[in-house]
Design an enzyme around this catalytic site. Structure first.
Site, PDB file in Angstrom:
ATOM      1  N   ASP A  13       0.807  -1.235   0.000  1.00 56.91           N
ATOM      2  CA  ASP A  13       0.000   0.000   0.000  1.00 56.91           C
ATOM      3  C   ASP A  13       0.835   1.278   0.000  1.00 56.91           C
ATOM      4  O   ASP A  13       0.420   2.315   0.522  1.00 56.91           O
ATOM      5  CB  ASP A  13      -0.978   0.024   1.200  1.00 56.91           C
ATOM      6  CG  ASP A  13      -1.890  -1.190   1.184  1.00 56.91           C
ATOM      7  OD1 ASP A  13      -2.287  -1.609   0.090  1.00 56.91           O
ATOM      8  OD2 ASP A  13      -2.183  -1.719   2.280  1.00 56.91           O
ATOM      9  N   LYS A  16       1.901   1.930  -5.145  1.00 54.64           N
ATOM     10  CA  LYS A  16       2.450   1.309  -6.365  1.00 54.64           C
ATOM     11  C   LYS A  16       1.555   1.554  -7.571  1.00 54.64           C
ATOM     12  O   LYS A  16       2.032   1.792  -8.676  1.00 54.64           O
ATOM     13  CB  LYS A  16       2.619  -0.212  -6.160  1.00 54.64           C
ATOM     14  CG  LYS A  16       3.576  -0.566  -5.047  1.00 54.64           C
ATOM     15  CD  LYS A  16       3.629  -2.050  -4.807  1.00 54.64           C
ATOM     16  CE  LYS A  16       2.359  -2.629  -4.213  1.00 54.64           C
ATOM     17  NZ  LYS A  16       2.063  -2.197  -2.838  1.00 54.64           N
ATOM     18  N   GLY A  40      -4.527  -4.401  -3.712  1.00 57.51           N
ATOM     19  CA  GLY A  40      -5.520  -3.356  -3.947  1.00 57.51           C
ATOM     20  C   GLY A  40      -4.755  -2.119  -4.339  1.00 57.51           C
ATOM     21  O   GLY A  40      -4.061  -1.531  -3.516  1.00 57.51           O
ATOM     22  N   HIS A  41      -4.794  -1.772  -5.619  1.00 54.60           N
ATOM     23  CA  HIS A  41      -4.015  -0.639  -6.126  1.00 54.60           C
ATOM     24  C   HIS A  41      -4.972   0.458  -6.578  1.00 54.60           C
ATOM     25  O   HIS A  41      -5.823   0.239  -7.431  1.00 54.60           O
ATOM     26  CB  HIS A  41      -3.138  -1.082  -7.303  1.00 54.60           C
ATOM     27  CG  HIS A  41      -2.118  -2.116  -6.931  1.00 54.60           C
ATOM     28  ND1 HIS A  41      -1.321  -2.741  -7.836  1.00 54.60           N
ATOM     29  CD2 HIS A  41      -1.777  -2.624  -5.734  1.00 54.60           C
ATOM     30  CE1 HIS A  41      -0.519  -3.587  -7.220  1.00 54.60           C
ATOM     31  NE2 HIS A  41      -0.785  -3.540  -5.938  1.00 54.60           N
ATOM     32  N   GLN A 223       1.872  -6.237  -3.086  1.00 59.13           N
ATOM     33  CA  GLN A 223       2.345  -6.320  -1.692  1.00 59.13           C
ATOM     34  C   GLN A 223       3.641  -5.520  -1.510  1.00 59.13           C
ATOM     35  O   GLN A 223       3.803  -4.492  -2.139  1.00 59.13           O
ATOM     36  CB  GLN A 223       2.519  -7.785  -1.249  1.00 59.13           C
ATOM     37  CG  GLN A 223       1.209  -8.550  -1.159  1.00 59.13           C
ATOM     38  CD  GLN A 223       0.655  -8.965  -2.508  1.00 59.13           C
ATOM     39  OE1 GLN A 223       1.337  -9.590  -3.296  1.00 59.13           O
ATOM     40  NE2 GLN A 223      -0.599  -8.652  -2.766  1.00 59.13           N
TER      41      GLN A 223
HETATM   42  P1  GDP Z   1      -0.707   0.214  -3.568  1.00 59.98           P
HETATM   43  O1  GDP Z   1      -1.337  -1.021  -3.044  1.00 59.98           O
HETATM   44  O2  GDP Z   1       0.764   0.282  -3.288  1.00 59.98           O
HETATM   45  O3  GDP Z   1      -1.001   0.467  -5.024  1.00 59.98           O
HETATM   46  O4  GDP Z   1      -1.335   1.423  -2.735  1.00 59.98           O
HETATM   47  P2  GDP Z   1      -2.907   1.628  -2.365  1.00 59.98           P
HETATM   48  O5  GDP Z   1      -3.597   2.094  -3.571  1.00 59.98           O
HETATM   49  O6  GDP Z   1      -3.421   0.448  -1.653  1.00 59.98           O
HETATM   50  O7  GDP Z   1      -2.781   2.758  -1.283  1.00 59.98           O
HETATM   51  C1  GDP Z   1      -2.179   3.989  -1.561  1.00 59.98           C
HETATM   52  C2  GDP Z   1      -3.202   5.114  -1.374  1.00 59.98           C
HETATM   53  O8  GDP Z   1      -2.530   6.353  -1.365  1.00 59.98           O
HETATM   54  C3  GDP Z   1      -4.218   5.228  -2.499  1.00 59.98           C
HETATM   55  O9  GDP Z   1      -5.428   5.677  -1.956  1.00 59.98           O
HETATM   56  C4  GDP Z   1      -3.620   6.283  -3.424  1.00 59.98           C
HETATM   57  O10 GDP Z   1      -4.601   6.992  -4.189  1.00 59.98           O
HETATM   58  C5  GDP Z   1      -2.992   7.201  -2.421  1.00 59.98           C
HETATM   59  N1  GDP Z   1      -1.789   7.908  -2.867  1.00 59.98           N
HETATM   60  C6  GDP Z   1      -0.766   7.465  -3.649  1.00 59.98           C
HETATM   61  N2  GDP Z   1       0.206   8.403  -3.729  1.00 59.98           N
HETATM   62  C7  GDP Z   1      -0.206   9.443  -2.967  1.00 59.98           C
HETATM   63  C8  GDP Z   1       0.389  10.696  -2.602  1.00 59.98           C
HETATM   64  O11 GDP Z   1       1.496  11.052  -2.985  1.00 59.98           O
HETATM   65  N3  GDP Z   1      -0.353  11.504  -1.774  1.00 59.98           N
HETATM   66  C9  GDP Z   1      -1.584  11.150  -1.295  1.00 59.98           C
HETATM   67  N4  GDP Z   1      -2.226  11.990  -0.489  1.00 59.98           N
HETATM   68  N5  GDP Z   1      -2.144   9.975  -1.609  1.00 59.98           N
HETATM   69  C10 GDP Z   1      -1.463   9.135  -2.423  1.00 59.98           C
HETATM   70  P1  IMO Z   2      -0.981  -4.260  -2.147  1.00 60.03           P
HETATM   71  O1  IMO Z   2      -0.518  -4.831  -3.457  1.00 60.03           O
HETATM   72  C1  IMO Z   2      -1.098  -4.673   2.168  1.00 60.03           C
HETATM   73  C2  IMO Z   2      -1.197  -8.765   3.762  1.00 60.03           C
HETATM   74  C3  IMO Z   2      -2.464  -9.217   4.468  1.00 60.03           C
HETATM   75  C4  IMO Z   2      -1.871 -10.185   5.464  1.00 60.03           C
HETATM   76  C5  IMO Z   2      -0.736 -10.843   4.692  1.00 60.03           C
HETATM   77  C6  IMO Z   2      -1.092 -12.190   4.065  1.00 60.03           C
HETATM   78  O2  IMO Z   2      -2.252  -3.493  -2.206  1.00 60.03           O
HETATM   79  O3  IMO Z   2       0.135  -3.526  -1.475  1.00 60.03           O
HETATM   80  P2  IMO Z   2      -2.582 -12.904   1.973  1.00 60.03           P
HETATM   81  O4  IMO Z   2      -4.034 -12.711   1.698  1.00 60.03           O
HETATM   82  O5  IMO Z   2      -1.674 -12.294   0.964  1.00 60.03           O
HETATM   83  O6  IMO Z   2      -2.225 -14.327   2.260  1.00 60.03           O
HETATM   84  O7  IMO Z   2      -2.325 -12.111   3.368  1.00 60.03           O
HETATM   85  O8  IMO Z   2      -0.392  -9.926   3.666  1.00 60.03           O
HETATM   86  N1  IMO Z   2      -1.401  -8.250   2.397  1.00 60.03           N
HETATM   87  C7  IMO Z   2      -1.335  -6.948   2.065  1.00 60.03           C
HETATM   88  N2  IMO Z   2      -1.144  -5.855   2.834  1.00 60.03           N
HETATM   89  N3  IMO Z   2      -1.214  -4.551   0.847  1.00 60.03           N
HETATM   90  C8  IMO Z   2      -1.370  -5.639   0.056  1.00 60.03           C
HETATM   91  O9  IMO Z   2      -1.352  -5.576  -1.287  1.00 60.03           O
HETATM   92  C9  IMO Z   2      -1.482  -6.912   0.657  1.00 60.03           C
HETATM   93  N4  IMO Z   2      -1.657  -8.171   0.199  1.00 60.03           N
HETATM   94  C10 IMO Z   2      -1.594  -8.979   1.270  1.00 60.03           C
HETATM   95  O10 IMO Z   2      -3.125  -8.133   5.072  1.00 60.03           O
HETATM   96  O11 IMO Z   2      -1.288  -9.473   6.525  1.00 60.03           O
HETATM   97 MG    MG Z   3      -2.875  -1.636  -1.809  1.00 58.61          MG
END
Ligand code: GDP
Ligand code: IMO
Ligand code: MG
Length: 427
Positions: A13, A16, A40-41, A223
């Site tokens: 999170d 990415k 979850g991206h 991840q």
């Molecule tokens: P990922 O799993 O690495 O793709 O990240 P997620 O999407 O799960 O979580 C990142 C969150 O931060 C999302 O809601 C993005 O829209 C938000 N985000 C990404 N870059 C920035 C940033 O530079 N500033 C802010 N405020 N939000 C960001």
């Molecule tokens: P993105 O790509 C954050 C965590 C779960 C749990 C552990 C194992 O959005 O960064 P799993 O279902 O993979 O066997 O769970 O890994 N986990 C994540 N945490 N971002 C993710 O993906 C994750 N994918 C799995 O919360 O702790």
């Molecule tokens: Mg994510």
């Protein structure tokens, strides 16, 4: 410099999805190499927000071919609903390629994920419940179902039988659940075959040919480094290799082809699920980071655990991934703090430790040693260049760069595509 890996440097999170999408317009292929719909991206384009789970974030860039590599685990029902959702919003998904060697998340893998977590009780991993671990376990146990198996009913039936033989014993005798019928599973899986067919390809050949033709290929990790099955905080990890080496095995591309490895690094730290997290905050600051940063899981809706930046982890990510660059995200979230603590080392049983301890026991005992950096109060979301940032924000970035061991080449100042400061070009 045609092959880049983009991966999470912390516990996932980090942003990415946004980073991949930003580069998507200039690359020919975006490849997922591990994980599945546990990811979850989030990608924000203009006033549109997309949540992607299985599909590579490059799917939102019209010129780019999205690829699901052999190292990914695919839940076809999730794939179809994600494709439907994008098609309804006018996104063309017809270029998608899926490796015939990718493993399928079957309904029984999802069931096993849920029952094993329940039985672990307070020792649970806190998985996303999407069947990820059991599907990779079947792969390693050589009883997995691959995408290509959907096109040979006899082989598929034999493989489902082999997989369910043991699982049904376990489900009925140990977990007190009903047995799962082979026929029903086979029928469900065969039902996916036709719609999946146009996407199925020899992605290893496609990607290697693309690289020979000097096309730009971006490998998008799911991840993060600390969730890696080998290099993360085992057993509180996911069941694949998000680290850079995973791109090679999970896509069938040799390490000599990779030219750049970019670590996505949040300006503070978050984690979802169980496991150690030295800088975790249980106070108002943690609550504020969660609120301002919108730190709620895209896949499971769980609140993310929040804490200060941890340079020990960043240095470790640089090492195990051979990072060439960092993309620092969410700097804007820190606006408004007078002082910002940053963890520079750990104290473990009275000793100061500069590097991530390899022992689980030590890591569980690690207490953060903080240095405090002065904060800033000016809005930075409109900043376009490094010099637009207030002096203290510049100093915060420089300090993190020095502690983390690789140059910070981009800085996120908001969720939108254009809310990014490019310091050095990635391409
Ligand atoms: P990922 O799993 O690495 O793709 O990240 P997620 O999407 O799960 O979580 C990142 C969150 O931060 C999302 O809601 C993005 O829209 C938000 N985000 C990404 N870059 C920035 C940033 O530079 N500033 C802010 N405020 N939000 C960001
Ligand atoms: P993105 O790509 C954050 C965590 C779960 C749990 C552990 C194992 O959005 O960064 P799993 O279902 O993979 O066997 O769970 O890994 N986990 C994540 N945490 N971002 C993710 O993906 C994750 N994918 C799995 O919360 O702790
Ligand atoms: Mg994510």
């Amino acid at each position: 410099m045609p092959a880049l890996v983009l991966l999470g440097a912390q516990w996932g999170d980090e942003g990415k999805g946004k980073a991949t999408d930003l580069l998507g317009g200039s690359v020919d292929y975006v490849v997922r190499y591990q994980g599945g719909n546990n990811a979850g991206h989030t990608v924000v384009v203009g006033d549109q927000k997309y949540a992607l789970h299985l599909l590579p974030s490059g799917i939102l860039s019209p010129g780019c071919t999205p690829v699901i590599g052999n190292g990914v685990v695919v839940d076809p029902s999730v794939l179809f609903s994600e494709l439907n959702g994008l098609n309804e919003r006018g996104v063309d998904t017809s270029k998608l390629l899926i490796s015939g060697n990718a493993h399928i998340i079957t309904p029984y893998n999802v069931t096993v994920d849920k029952v094993t977590e329940r039985f672990l009780g307070k020792r649970k991993i806190g998985t996303t419940g999407r069947g990820i671990g059991p599907t990779y376990a079947d792969k390693i146990n050589r009883v997995g179902i691959r995408v290509q198996d959907l096109y040979d009913e006899s082989i598929l039936t034999q493989k489902v039988e082999a997989a369910l033989d043991v699982k049904n014993q376990m489900l009925t005798k140990l977990y007190n659940r009903r047995a799962i019928a082979v026929d029903q599973v086979v029928e469900e899986l065969l039902g996916y075959a036709e719609r999946l067919q146009p996407y199925v390809a020899d992605t290893v050949l496609v990607l290697n040919q693309a690289l020979e033709q000097d096309k730009v290929v971006l490998f998008e990790g799911g991840q993060g480094t600390l969730l890696d099955i080998d290099h993360g905080t085992y057993p509180f990890v996911t069941s694949s290799n998000p680290t850079a080496g995973g791109a090679c095995t999970g896509a069938g591309v040799g390490p000599t082809k990779i030219s750049r490895v970019i670590g996505i690094l949040k300006a503070y730290t978050t984690r979802v699920g169980s496991g150690p997290f030295p800088t975790e905050l249980f106070d108002e600051d943690g609550e504020a980071l969660r609120r301002i940063g919108g730190e709620r899981g895209v896949t499971t809706g769980r609140d993310r655990r929040c804490g200060w930046f941890d340079a020990v982890i960043a240095r470790y990510a640089t090492r195990v991934n051979g990072l060439t660059d960092f993309f620092l995200t969410k700097l804007d979230v820190l606006t408004g703090w007078e002082q910002i603590p940053v963890c520079v080392a750990y104290e473990i049983d009275g000793r100061r430790v500069e590097e991530l301890p390899y022992s689980q026991t030590d890591f569980h005992h690690a207490k953060p040693v903080y240095e405090t950096l002065p904060g800033w109060s000016e809005d930075i979301t409109k900043a376009k260049s490094f010099s637009d940032l207030p002096k203290n924000a510049q100093n915060y970035v420089k300090a993190l760069e020095e502690m983390s061991g690789a140059p910070i080449s981009a800085i996120g100042v908001g969720p939108g595509r254009d809310e990014t400061i490019e310091v050095n070009s990635f391409l």
